[in-house]
Motif scaffolding. Structure first.
Motif, mmCIF file in Angstrom:
data_model
loop_
_atom_site.group_PDB
_atom_site.id
_atom_site.type_symbol
_atom_site.label_atom_id
_atom_site.label_comp_id
_atom_site.label_asym_id
_atom_site.label_seq_id
_atom_site.Cartn_x
_atom_site.Cartn_y
_atom_site.Cartn_z
ATOM 1 N N GLU A 272 -19.043 1.132 -3.942
ATOM 2 C CA GLU A 272 -18.570 2.499 -3.659
ATOM 3 C C GLU A 272 -19.338 3.577 -4.697
ATOM 4 N N PHE A 273 -19.564 3.188 -5.815
ATOM 5 C CA PHE A 273 -20.201 3.907 -6.763
ATOM 6 C C PHE A 273 -21.555 4.140 -6.492
ATOM 7 N N SER A 274 -22.415 3.131 -5.789
ATOM 8 C CA SER A 274 -23.689 3.103 -5.424
ATOM 9 C C SER A 274 -23.973 4.193 -4.141
ATOM 10 N N ARG A 275 -23.030 4.005 -3.283
ATOM 11 C CA ARG A 275 -22.884 4.714 -1.989
ATOM 12 C C ARG A 275 -22.972 6.424 -2.502
ATOM 13 N N LYS A 276 -21.923 6.550 -3.326
ATOM 14 C CA LYS A 276 -21.588 7.890 -4.096
ATOM 15 C C LYS A 276 -23.184 8.581 -4.647
ATOM 16 N N VAL A 277 -23.705 7.663 -5.675
ATOM 17 C CA VAL A 277 -24.958 8.088 -6.085
ATOM 18 C C VAL A 277 -25.982 8.275 -5.175
ATOM 19 N N GLU A 278 -26.276 7.281 -4.027
ATOM 20 C CA GLU A 278 -27.022 7.730 -2.997
ATOM 21 C C GLU A 278 -26.882 9.086 -2.437
ATOM 22 N N LYS A 279 -25.623 9.421 -2.204
ATOM 23 C CA LYS A 279 -25.484 10.567 -1.607
ATOM 24 C C LYS A 279 -25.605 11.806 -2.354
ATOM 25 N N ILE A 280 -25.466 11.647 -3.695
ATOM 26 C CA ILE A 280 -25.738 12.729 -4.578
ATOM 27 C C ILE A 280 -27.292 12.901 -4.763
ATOM 28 N N ILE A 281 -27.762 11.978 -4.661
ATOM 29 C CA ILE A 281 -29.555 11.785 -4.874
ATOM 30 C C ILE A 281 -29.902 12.785 -3.668
ATOM 31 N N LYS A 282 -29.344 12.466 -2.275
ATOM 32 C CA LYS A 282 -29.939 13.030 -1.298
ATOM 33 C C LYS A 282 -29.705 14.500 -1.232
ATOM 34 N N ASN A 283 -28.413 14.787 -1.688
ATOM 35 C CA ASN A 283 -28.128 16.191 -1.864
ATOM 36 C C ASN A 283 -28.439 17.141 -2.978
ATOM 37 N N SER A 284 -29.248 16.449 -3.921
ATOM 38 C CA SER A 284 -29.501 17.012 -5.206
ATOM 39 C C SER A 284 -30.766 17.618 -4.723
ATOM 40 N N LYS A 285 -31.685 17.453 -3.578
ATOM 41 C CA LYS A 285 -32.836 18.212 -3.482
ATOM 42 C C LYS A 285 -33.874 17.720 -4.211
#
Length: 289
Positions: free
Chosen positions: A78-91
């Motif tokens: 779940e944390f890994s999926r969260k980090v992947e989403k954060i990376i995508k949204n970070s620009k």
């Protein structure tokens, strides 16, 4: 709800305890719901002999450990999926995602700043520190690397961050006007206003329009009012930034923006040589030898 649950055993379904040979019956639950009866079958009874109790105690402990490990694995995924989403949204680009404190080139000129910023990043991530940073210095001295190192520290801890130059951030706002865009300008502004850490790289490099300056003021003012950190990298001092962002010599808006930034951020001056030029010179020397 008209429901009746009654624990029972099935006398016609039994096994023997492998230790004491005692007969053990299948456990059941008689379930009656609105007059309709059903029987739910469960496991067999557990024998109460000493050897069986030792076995079941070990079994339960092992099962608990398995459940705990499965929960840990689920949390990690779940944390890994969260980090992947954060990376995508970070620009952030691949290059910026690779900028870490561990691979920053430390020398006598920047060692003190490096250590201070590394300690600062720990406090910022843990919400001990509230103020942002204005990193000022010439091209190629590692301002972006240091800013992204802090951003990556946030990402590693599952904390959202948005990075970009002012031009890129404003371009995303303009793209919201497209007919096929499913996110509005206001939603994007809210993201910039509320993200845990906002980084604006190379502020002052390009002049914004009057529209862009108004949007920047809206974002910075909101973060100022809500004590949310901003990290700025720039080649310009305070007065020069005001002039660089001003429109047709009208400086009030740009002055308000820079004034707020200097109040909500620590000023960090980085004195060093351009590492990109130095690397190029070294490379040329190697090629000539």
């Amino acid at each position: 709800m008209n429901q009746i649950l009654k624990p029972s055993i099935d006398k016609e379904d039994s096994i023997e305890c492998e230790y004491c040979k005692n007969k053990l019956y299948r456990k059941t639950i008689e379930w009656e719901l609105y007059g309709t009866k059903r029987v739910i079958t469960l496991d067999y009874e557990r024998c109460k002999c000493k050897d069986a109790q030792i076995y079941w105690n070990e079994y339960d402990l092992k099962k608990i450990r398995i459940i705990e490990e499965e929960k840990k694995l689920e949390l990690m995924q779940e944390f890994s999926r969260k980090v992947e989403k954060i990376i995508k949204n970070s620009k952030m680009s691949k290059r910026n995602l690779n900028y870490k404190f561990d691979n920053f080139e430390v020398n006598d000129c920047n060692k003190k700043v490096f250590n201070n910023l590394k300690n600062y990043s720990e406090k910022l991530v843990n919400n001990i520190e509230k103020k942002g940073l204005i990193l000022v210095g010439n091209n190629g001295i590692g301002k972006t690397h240091l800013a992204c190192s802090i951003a990556n520290k946030f990402i590693e801890n599952g904390i959202p961050v948005i990075y970009g130059t002012l031009i890129n951030l404003l371009a995303e706002l303009r793209n919201s006007y497209e007919i096929d865009n499913n996110i509005s300008e206001m939603e994007i502004i809210k993201l910039y206003e509320n993200v845990d850490l906002l980084i604006i790289d190379d502020l002052g490099k390009e002049k914004p329009s009057e529209w862009g300056l108004e949007k920047l003021f809206t974002i910075i003012n909101s973060r100022y009012e809500n004590s949310l950190p901003v990290i700025i990298t720039t080649n310009y001092n305070q007065n020069s930034l005001v002039k660089r962002l001003s429109i047709n010599e009208e400086i009030e808006t740009s002055k308000s923006i820079i004034s707020r930034l200097y109040e909500m951020c620590y000023l960090v001056k980085i004195d060093d040589i351009d590492h990109r030029i130095q690397k190029k010179k070294v490379s040329n020397c190697d090629n000539n030898n």
